[in-house]
Design a protein around this motif. Structure first.
Motif, PDB file in Angstrom:
ATOM      1  N   PHE A  21      -1.100  16.756  25.712  1.00  0.00           N
ATOM      2  CA  PHE A  21      -1.513  17.384  26.059  1.00  0.00           C
ATOM      3  C   PHE A  21      -1.592  18.326  24.991  1.00  0.00           C
ATOM      4  O   PHE A  21      -2.308  18.813  24.823  1.00  0.00           O
ATOM      5  CB  PHE A  21      -2.079  16.238  25.842  1.00  0.00           C
ATOM      6  N   GLY A  22      -0.947  18.779  24.593  1.00  0.00           N
ATOM      7  CA  GLY A  22      -1.757  19.659  23.882  1.00  0.00           C
ATOM      8  C   GLY A  22      -2.787  19.015  23.019  1.00  0.00           C
ATOM      9  O   GLY A  22      -2.557  17.996  22.422  1.00  0.00           O
ATOM     10  N   GLY A  23      -3.939  19.654  23.053  1.00  0.00           N
ATOM     11  CA  GLY A  23      -5.014  19.219  22.182  1.00  0.00           C
ATOM     12  C   GLY A  23      -5.683  17.931  22.596  1.00  0.00           C
ATOM     13  O   GLY A  23      -6.227  17.238  21.765  1.00  0.00           O
ATOM     14  N   MET A  24      -5.647  17.590  23.884  1.00  0.00           N
ATOM     15  CA  MET A  24      -6.266  16.349  24.342  1.00  0.00           C
ATOM     16  C   MET A  24      -7.252  16.626  25.463  1.00  0.00           C
ATOM     17  O   MET A  24      -7.153  17.625  26.171  1.00  0.00           O
ATOM     18  CB  MET A  24      -5.176  15.374  24.830  1.00  0.00           C
ATOM     19  N   ARG A  25      -8.185  15.706  25.646  1.00  0.00           N
ATOM     20  CA  ARG A  25      -9.137  15.823  26.739  1.00  0.00           C
ATOM     21  C   ARG A  25      -8.471  15.429  28.058  1.00  0.00           C
ATOM     22  O   ARG A  25      -7.714  14.465  28.110  1.00  0.00           O
ATOM     23  CB  ARG A  25     -10.353  14.945  26.484  1.00  0.00           C
ATOM     24  N   VAL A  26      -8.748  16.190  29.118  1.00  0.00           N
ATOM     25  CA  VAL A  26      -8.287  15.812  30.449  1.00  0.00           C
ATOM     26  C   VAL A  26      -9.500  15.635  31.350  1.00  0.00           C
ATOM     27  O   VAL A  26     -10.526  16.301  31.179  1.00  0.00           O
ATOM     28  CB  VAL A  26      -7.307  16.854  31.034  1.00  0.00           C
ATOM     29  N   LEU A  27      -9.382  14.693  32.303  1.00  0.00           N
ATOM     30  CA  LEU A  27     -10.544  14.239  33.057  1.00  0.00           C
ATOM     31  C   LEU A  27     -10.287  14.217  34.553  1.00  0.00           C
ATOM     32  O   LEU A  27      -9.147  14.163  35.013  1.00  0.00           O
ATOM     33  CB  LEU A  27     -10.951  12.822  32.604  1.00  0.00           C
ATOM     34  N   ASP A  28     -11.387  14.239  35.306  1.00  0.00           N
ATOM     35  CA  ASP A  28     -11.370  14.078  36.754  1.00  0.00           C
ATOM     36  C   ASP A  28     -12.143  12.809  37.066  1.00  0.00           C
ATOM     37  O   ASP A  28     -13.372  12.796  37.010  1.00  0.00           O
ATOM     38  CB  ASP A  28     -12.016  15.297  37.418  1.00  0.00           C
ATOM     39  N   ASP A  29     -11.418  11.712  37.343  1.00  0.00           N
ATOM     40  CA  ASP A  29     -12.046  10.413  37.612  1.00  0.00           C
ATOM     41  C   ASP A  29     -13.072  10.046  36.543  1.00  0.00           C
ATOM     42  O   ASP A  29     -14.248   9.803  36.819  1.00  0.00           O
ATOM     43  CB  ASP A  29     -12.712  10.412  38.991  1.00  0.00           C
ATOM     44  N   ASN A  30     -12.605  10.061  35.282  1.00  0.00           N
ATOM     45  CA  ASN A  30     -13.401   9.664  34.107  1.00  0.00           C
ATOM     46  C   ASN A  30     -14.452  10.689  33.694  1.00  0.00           C
ATOM     47  O   ASN A  30     -15.231  10.439  32.764  1.00  0.00           O
ATOM     48  CB  ASN A  30     -14.097   8.310  34.327  1.00  0.00           C
ATOM     49  N   THR A  31     -14.488  11.833  34.344  1.00  0.00           N
ATOM     50  CA  THR A  31     -15.412  12.895  33.958  1.00  0.00           C
ATOM     51  C   THR A  31     -14.657  13.953  33.159  1.00  0.00           C
ATOM     52  O   THR A  31     -13.722  14.573  33.663  1.00  0.00           O
ATOM     53  CB  THR A  31     -16.061  13.555  35.183  1.00  0.00           C
ATOM     54  N   PHE A  32     -15.069  14.168  31.921  1.00  0.00           N
ATOM     55  CA  PHE A  32     -14.421  15.124  31.019  1.00  0.00           C
ATOM     56  C   PHE A  32     -14.656  16.542  31.511  1.00  0.00           C
ATOM     57  O   PHE A  32     -15.793  16.970  31.675  1.00  0.00           O
ATOM     58  CB  PHE A  32     -14.992  14.918  29.613  1.00  0.00           C
ATOM     59  N   GLU A  33     -13.571  17.278  31.757  1.00  0.00           N
ATOM     60  CA  GLU A  33     -13.715  18.636  32.259  1.00  0.00           C
ATOM     61  C   GLU A  33     -13.037  19.672  31.375  1.00  0.00           C
ATOM     62  O   GLU A  33     -13.605  20.711  31.091  1.00  0.00           O
ATOM     63  CB  GLU A  33     -13.140  18.745  33.675  1.00  0.00           C
ATOM     64  N   CYS A  34     -11.790  19.434  30.969  1.00  0.00           N
ATOM     65  CA  CYS A  34     -11.012  20.471  30.293  1.00  0.00           C
ATOM     66  C   CYS A  34     -10.153  19.879  29.187  1.00  0.00           C
ATOM     67  O   CYS A  34     -10.306  18.704  28.854  1.00  0.00           O
ATOM     68  CB  CYS A  34     -10.105  21.202  31.294  1.00  0.00           C
TER      69      CYS A  34
ATOM     70  N   PRO B   9       6.643  15.218  24.750  1.00  0.00           N
ATOM     71  CA  PRO B   9       7.429  15.888  23.707  1.00  0.00           C
ATOM     72  C   PRO B   9       6.880  17.255  23.343  1.00  0.00           C
ATOM     73  O   PRO B   9       5.759  17.613  23.712  1.00  0.00           O
ATOM     74  CB  PRO B   9       7.315  14.931  22.518  1.00  0.00           C
ATOM     75  N   ALA B  10       7.671  18.044  22.632  1.00  0.00           N
ATOM     76  CA  ALA B  10       7.279  19.389  22.205  1.00  0.00           C
ATOM     77  C   ALA B  10       6.413  19.296  20.953  1.00  0.00           C
ATOM     78  O   ALA B  10       6.806  19.682  19.854  1.00  0.00           O
ATOM     79  CB  ALA B  10       8.521  20.238  21.943  1.00  0.00           C
ATOM     80  N   GLN B  11       5.204  18.787  21.127  1.00  0.00           N
ATOM     81  CA  GLN B  11       4.260  18.612  20.032  1.00  0.00           C
ATOM     82  C   GLN B  11       2.844  18.861  20.535  1.00  0.00           C
ATOM     83  O   GLN B  11       2.600  18.907  21.737  1.00  0.00           O
ATOM     84  CB  GLN B  11       4.363  17.194  19.454  1.00  0.00           C
ATOM     85  N   PHE B  12       1.899  19.034  19.597  1.00  0.00           N
ATOM     86  CA  PHE B  12       0.500  19.224  19.989  1.00  0.00           C
ATOM     87  C   PHE B  12      -0.426  18.837  18.853  1.00  0.00           C
ATOM     88  O   PHE B  12      -0.074  18.932  17.685  1.00  0.00           O
ATOM     89  CB  PHE B  12       0.234  20.674  20.414  1.00  0.00           C
ATOM     90  N   TYR B  13      -1.623  18.371  19.210  1.00  0.00           N
ATOM     91  CA  TYR B  13      -2.675  18.127  18.223  1.00  0.00           C
ATOM     92  C   TYR B  13      -3.195  19.489  17.770  1.00  0.00           C
ATOM     93  O   TYR B  13      -3.566  20.320  18.583  1.00  0.00           O
ATOM     94  CB  TYR B  13      -3.831  17.323  18.818  1.00  0.00           C
ATOM     95  N   ALA B  14      -3.239  19.690  16.464  1.00  0.00           N
ATOM     96  CA  ALA B  14      -3.612  20.997  15.927  1.00  0.00           C
ATOM     97  C   ALA B  14      -5.062  21.084  15.478  1.00  0.00           C
ATOM     98  O   ALA B  14      -5.615  22.172  15.359  1.00  0.00           O
ATOM     99  CB  ALA B  14      -2.704  21.363  14.748  1.00  0.00           C
ATOM    100  N   ASP B  15      -5.685  19.935  15.188  1.00  0.00           N
ATOM    101  CA  ASP B  15      -7.059  19.976  14.672  1.00  0.00           C
ATOM    102  C   ASP B  15      -7.762  18.648  14.890  1.00  0.00           C
ATOM    103  O   ASP B  15      -7.196  17.694  15.427  1.00  0.00           O
ATOM    104  CB  ASP B  15      -7.069  20.361  13.184  1.00  0.00           C
TER     105      ASP B  15
END
Length: 403
Positions: free
Chosen positions: A214-227, A287-293
């Motif tokens: 999560f950090g820095g990742m796409r989240v979806l609603d039934d395969n639809t990219f929202e946030c 884990p306590a990590q995130f995608y930064a770029d």
């Protein structure tokens, strides 16, 4: 190795979007080479962010570093004063010159304890005392005005305060056909006790615009990219999860490259006094990590920025999977903003001095180096705003995971 990479991916921070509730069906999944995912050292992370700040503002790396050090120094003093004497604390402001002398604002006459705190800092700090209100008193006045406006029938508006101008309350109201749209008329409708030092601006455009992807990742609603996902979190019972924006309804999947979409289970949502945020859990320990770029550089989360540590003029970076670029060009313009999003009064947001997000970035993490600052919400009066990570406990009963 594959399992380790999956766990790393699951720890990543959310991204944000700038177009209101922008959604798009994902027709294809662009694979990411797992061998190119890299965990940045703290030195590499700081060097990257300072370089981005310097480039955006036309500074040298040395000037960017000096400004960063000034923000850290005055922020530490501000945080200590806010905790020990909230009746005195008003706020802190960085100099317009990179690395210049920052200022600490104090209600009334600054007592010796304030000077003692400054003596312990590593840089010179100006004391701007004789302020009429403390930070908490200014927040209370702004919230009272917000409540009054809602009772009066206003639907789309924002309130904030400028402690640099004797605690002026700034109000931005979108035009309504059923209301008298003149600043003086809006002020006259407020209680007499709240009419002094209030600045009202009427906007012909919508004021509060929530931004989806999560950090820095796409989240979806039934395969639809929202946030976008924001930060790995944990509650008091040890359950871990990941955050996104509270207005991102229906999120049930996370896209962690280079693997397939993974299910998420909803745990809690908050939209109101403590921001706009929600959290989900997965089958992994996030884990306590995130995608930064966009280059799949992963950073550890080693600290959380205290709310009182955030200064006017401080540079903070944003990375959204939709905009897909780490941006460090914006500075803090207000440390407590209330904005109405889809009829919901959302409070205690931090406002930046520009807009660098696009649709799909909502929920994404605002950060600097290895430090978590907040989670993206959207635009308020055309400027980016985010929920403060330090308030996730009040909002959801969770805290950002740190190493």
């Amino acid at each position: 190795m594959a399992k380790e990479t999956v766990l790393i991916a699951m720890g990543i921070a959310l991204v944000f979007s700038s177009n209101a509730f922008s959604q798009g069906k994902i027709e294809s999944h662009e694979a990411v080479d797992a061998t190119k995912i890299k965990i940045q050292t703290e030195e590499e992370a700081l060097a990257t962010d300072l370089k981005l700040v310097a480039k955006a503002k036309g500074w040298t790396i040395e000037e960017a570093r000096a400004d960063y050090n000034a923000a850290a120094a005055v922020g530490a003093v501000a945080e200590r004063l806010a905790k020990s004497h909230p009746d005195l604390f008003v706020g802190s402001v960085l100099s317009e010159q990179p690395g210049g002398t920052p200022s600490l604002y104090v209600k009334g006459t600054a007592p010796s304890l304030v000077y003692n705190l400054l003596a312990e800092s590593k840089i010179d700090i100006n004391i701007v005392d004789h302020q009429p209100f403390s930070f908490l008193e200014l927040e209370s006045r702004a919230y009272q005005i917000q409540s009054n406006l809602k009772e009066l029938g206003y639907k789309d508006f924002a309130t904030s305060f400028d402690f640099r101008n004797a605690g002026r309350i700034d109000v931005l109201v979108a035009e309504q056909t059923d209301k008298l749209n003149f600043p003086s008329q809006v002020v006259s409708e407020l209680p007499i006790s709240l009419q002094s030092n209030v600045n009202v601006t009427i906007s012909k455009k919508p004021v509060g615009i929530a931004e989806l992807a999560f950090g820095g990742m796409r989240v979806l609603d039934d395969n639809t990219f929202e946030c976008t996902s924001g930060w790995s979190v944990e509650n008091s019972s040890g359950t871990t999860g990941v955050t996104t924006a509270g207005h991102c309804d229906g999120i049930n999947q996370i896209d962690h490259p280079p693997y397939a979409y993974h299910p998420l289970v909803h745990k809690g949502q908050h939209r109101g006094a403590w921001g706009d945020v929600e959290w989900k859990t997965s089958t992994y320990t996030e884990p306590a990590q995130f995608y930064a770029d966009q280059n799949n550089n992963i950073r550890n989360v080693t600290s959380l920025e205290a709310r009182a540590n955030i200064s006017i003029g401080e540079s903070i970076c944003m990375f959204g999977r939709s905009s897909n670029k780490r941006d460090c060009s914006l500075d803090v313009s207000a440390t407590s903003v209330s904005c109405t999003f889809n009829g919901i009064n959302t409070q205690r947001l931090v406002r930046m001095n520009g807009d660098v997000t696009i649709g799909g970035d909502s929920g994404g993490g605002w950060s600097f180096n290895y430090k978590a600052y907040g989670s993206h919400v959207g635009d308020c009066g055309g400027l980016n705003v985010f929920s403060v990570a330090d308030l996730f406990d009040e909002a959801l009963g969770v805290t950002v995971r740190v190493q």
